[in-house]
Design a protein around this motif. Structure first.
Motif, mmCIF file in Angstrom:
data_model
loop_
_atom_site.group_PDB
_atom_site.id
_atom_site.type_symbol
_atom_site.label_atom_id
_atom_site.label_comp_id
_atom_site.label_asym_id
_atom_site.label_seq_id
_atom_site.Cartn_x
_atom_site.Cartn_y
_atom_site.Cartn_z
ATOM 1 N N VAL A 223 6.679 -3.837 3.774
ATOM 2 C CA VAL A 223 7.298 -5.043 3.234
ATOM 3 C C VAL A 223 8.786 -4.733 3.141
ATOM 4 C CG1 VAL A 223 7.371 -6.702 1.359
ATOM 5 C CG2 VAL A 223 5.213 -5.570 1.923
ATOM 6 N N ASP A 224 9.558 -5.228 4.096
ATOM 7 C CA ASP A 224 10.968 -4.853 4.226
ATOM 8 C C ASP A 224 11.077 -3.332 4.334
ATOM 9 O OD1 ASP A 224 11.863 -7.477 4.231
ATOM 10 O OD2 ASP A 224 12.073 -7.576 2.063
ATOM 11 N N HIS A 225 11.672 -2.671 3.347
ATOM 12 C CA HIS A 225 11.893 -1.220 3.415
ATOM 13 C C HIS A 225 10.783 -0.416 2.751
ATOM 14 C CE1 HIS A 225 13.144 -2.459 -0.525
ATOM 15 N NE2 HIS A 225 13.378 -1.227 -0.908
ATOM 16 N N MET A 226 9.771 -1.092 2.188
ATOM 17 C CA MET A 226 8.709 -0.399 1.456
ATOM 18 C C MET A 226 7.493 -0.177 2.353
ATOM 19 S SD MET A 226 8.894 -2.404 -2.218
ATOM 20 C CE MET A 226 8.331 -3.945 -1.471
ATOM 21 N N ASN A 227 6.948 1.036 2.336
ATOM 22 C CA ASN A 227 5.791 1.376 3.145
ATOM 23 C C ASN A 227 4.571 1.605 2.269
ATOM 24 O OD1 ASN A 227 7.145 1.400 5.718
ATOM 25 N ND2 ASN A 227 8.115 3.320 5.088
ATOM 26 N N ILE A 228 3.431 1.087 2.724
ATOM 27 C CA ILE A 228 2.183 1.182 1.967
ATOM 28 C C ILE A 228 1.077 1.604 2.920
ATOM 29 C CG2 ILE A 228 0.547 -0.071 0.503
ATOM 30 C CD1 ILE A 228 2.813 -2.212 0.152
ATOM 31 N N GLN A 229 0.264 2.588 2.523
ATOM 32 C CA GLN A 229 -0.892 3.006 3.315
ATOM 33 C C GLN A 229 -2.156 2.601 2.575
ATOM 34 O OE1 GLN A 229 0.093 7.265 3.820
ATOM 35 N NE2 GLN A 229 0.189 6.869 6.019
ATOM 36 N N ARG A 230 -3.071 1.912 3.259
ATOM 37 C CA ARG A 230 -4.304 1.466 2.631
ATOM 38 C C ARG A 230 -5.461 1.597 3.622
ATOM 39 N NH1 ARG A 230 -3.256 -1.196 -2.385
ATOM 40 N NH2 ARG A 230 -5.523 -0.985 -2.623
ATOM 41 N N ASP A 231 -6.663 1.795 3.069
ATOM 42 C CA ASP A 231 -7.865 1.825 3.908
ATOM 43 C C ASP A 231 -8.947 0.905 3.349
ATOM 44 O OD1 ASP A 231 -8.689 3.163 1.661
ATOM 45 O OD2 ASP A 231 -9.230 5.029 2.680
ATOM 46 N N ASP A 232 -8.545 0.006 2.441
ATOM 47 C CA ASP A 232 -9.536 -0.844 1.778
ATOM 48 C C ASP A 232 -9.161 -2.329 1.826
ATOM 49 O OD1 ASP A 232 -7.348 -0.636 0.107
ATOM 50 O OD2 ASP A 232 -8.525 -0.654 -1.742
ATOM 51 N N ILE A 233 -8.381 -2.710 2.828
ATOM 52 C CA ILE A 233 -7.904 -4.093 2.884
ATOM 53 C C ILE A 233 -8.982 -5.027 3.416
ATOM 54 C CG2 ILE A 233 -6.282 -5.658 4.034
ATOM 55 C CD1 ILE A 233 -4.182 -3.528 3.793
ATOM 56 N N LEU A 234 -9.190 -6.115 2.685
ATOM 57 C CA LEU A 234 -10.139 -7.131 3.107
ATOM 58 C C LEU A 234 -9.443 -8.271 3.852
ATOM 59 C CD1 LEU A 234 -12.285 -7.344 -0.156
ATOM 60 C CD2 LEU A 234 -12.821 -6.098 1.948
ATOM 61 N N SER A 235 -8.273 -8.690 3.345
ATOM 62 C CA SER A 235 -7.564 -9.794 3.988
ATOM 63 C C SER A 235 -6.096 -9.769 3.595
ATOM 64 C CB SER A 235 -8.180 -11.144 3.596
ATOM 65 O OG SER A 235 -7.999 -11.391 2.204
ATOM 66 N N ILE A 236 -5.276 -10.398 4.440
ATOM 67 C CA ILE A 236 -3.841 -10.546 4.178
ATOM 68 C C ILE A 236 -3.470 -11.989 4.510
ATOM 69 C CG2 ILE A 236 -1.511 -9.808 4.799
ATOM 70 C CD1 ILE A 236 -2.806 -7.140 5.745
ATOM 71 N N ARG A 237 -2.876 -12.686 3.546
ATOM 72 C CA ARG A 237 -2.445 -14.063 3.776
ATOM 73 C C ARG A 237 -0.922 -14.133 3.715
ATOM 74 N NH1 ARG A 237 -5.257 -19.282 1.182
ATOM 75 N NH2 ARG A 237 -6.642 -18.689 2.911
ATOM 76 N N SER A 238 -0.312 -14.755 4.711
ATOM 77 C CA SER A 238 1.141 -14.900 4.777
ATOM 78 C C SER A 238 1.497 -16.382 4.808
ATOM 79 C CB SER A 238 1.695 -14.228 6.029
ATOM 80 O OG SER A 238 1.338 -12.873 6.073
#
Length: 270
Positions: A223-238
């Protein structure tokens, strides 16, 4: 007028910050880190992104002004040599200040462990497979199935962010007066078996894009300059956010002039 400053931390930016404080005090401005009217960003576009996210809880109250100390400052109206002129205009009563509002992106992420998280992006949101692995995800537009994506990733950009990573993905440049998001594919796989749209697409305000990654994928989000690592994502809404970011203009600097200065240069046309 109350103000605060975020700077890049290099020597020049620190010196300019000290100069701004001195001139602002002489002009009657007040330093307020908690509830400022104006946030001054001194550095590059990364500094402005940091300033935006540091004050995201005050977006309906603050305006931003950028001073760039490097070679390229797309969000900056002012050069390092113009600090005195900027303060003079900010402290002179008869100088008109124009507020320009840009749309931003709202990203809602639903995970198994943390539930729902909401982020806001000034430039862009990206999703990739972790460690260079292929991202596999179903894409829905306005709750309707659109495509099954396979490739390196997806970039969702704002109009102001269309000049950033989106541009390198051959996406279009959008004027910030257009309330929309742009979805660009990152190295999609297209062959006899797998097909994607293969070009960027623009969604207007009130349209939504849902991404459903394959279960248990390890993902790299930004998200812009922020990095996130995940392995449990169900959905992403934009979608285009109801919130907007405000920039204080003390002199005209049209968007297409910024584009020309950033990518073409100011050499006279023959």
């Amino acid at each position: 007028m109350k103000y605060t400053i975020l700077n890049r931390g290099d020597r020049l930016s620190q010196e300019l910050t000290e100069t701004f404080h001195r001139l602002a005090a002489e002009g009657g401005m007040t330093m307020d880190q908690h509830v400022p009217d104006i946030v001054i960003s001194i550095g590059g576009d990364g500094t402005m992104l940091h300033a935006f996210h540091s004050h995201i809880h005050l977006l309906d109250k603050v305006s931003f002004v950028g001073v760039h100390t490097g070679h390229l400052g797309f969000y900056a109206d002012w050069k390092a040599t113009e600090i005195a002129e900027l303060v003079k205009r900010m402290t002179t009563p008869d100088v008109e200040m124009k507020i320009v509002k840009y749309p931003i992106a709202e990203i809602e992420i639903v995970t198994k462990k943390a539930g729902k998280e909401v982020f806001y992006a000034l430039n862009e949101f990206t999703i990739r497979g972790d460690d260079g692995k292929t991202l596999v995800a179903k894409i829905n537009v306005n709750l309707e199935d659109f495509e099954m994506f396979r490739g390196d990733g997806i970039c969702i950009s704002t109009p102001s962010g269309s000049t950033a990573y989106n541009k390198s993905l051959q996406g279009a440049l959008l004027h910030p007066s257009i309330e929309a998001l742009q979805i660009a594919e990152i190295a999609s796989i297209n062959n006899r078996v797998y097909r994607t749209l293969g070009s960027s697409m623009i969604l207007p305000k009130h349209h939504i894009c849902d991404i459903f990654p394959r279960e248990d994928q390890k993902l790299q989000l930004s998200v812009d300059h922020m990095n996130i690592q995940r392995d449990d994502i169900l959905s992403i809404r934009s979608q285009v956010s109801e919130l907007k970011v405000s920039f204080a203009r003390y002199r005209p600097f049209p968007f297409w002039n910024r584009v020309r200065a950033a990518f073409i240069g100011n050499e006279p046309m023959e």
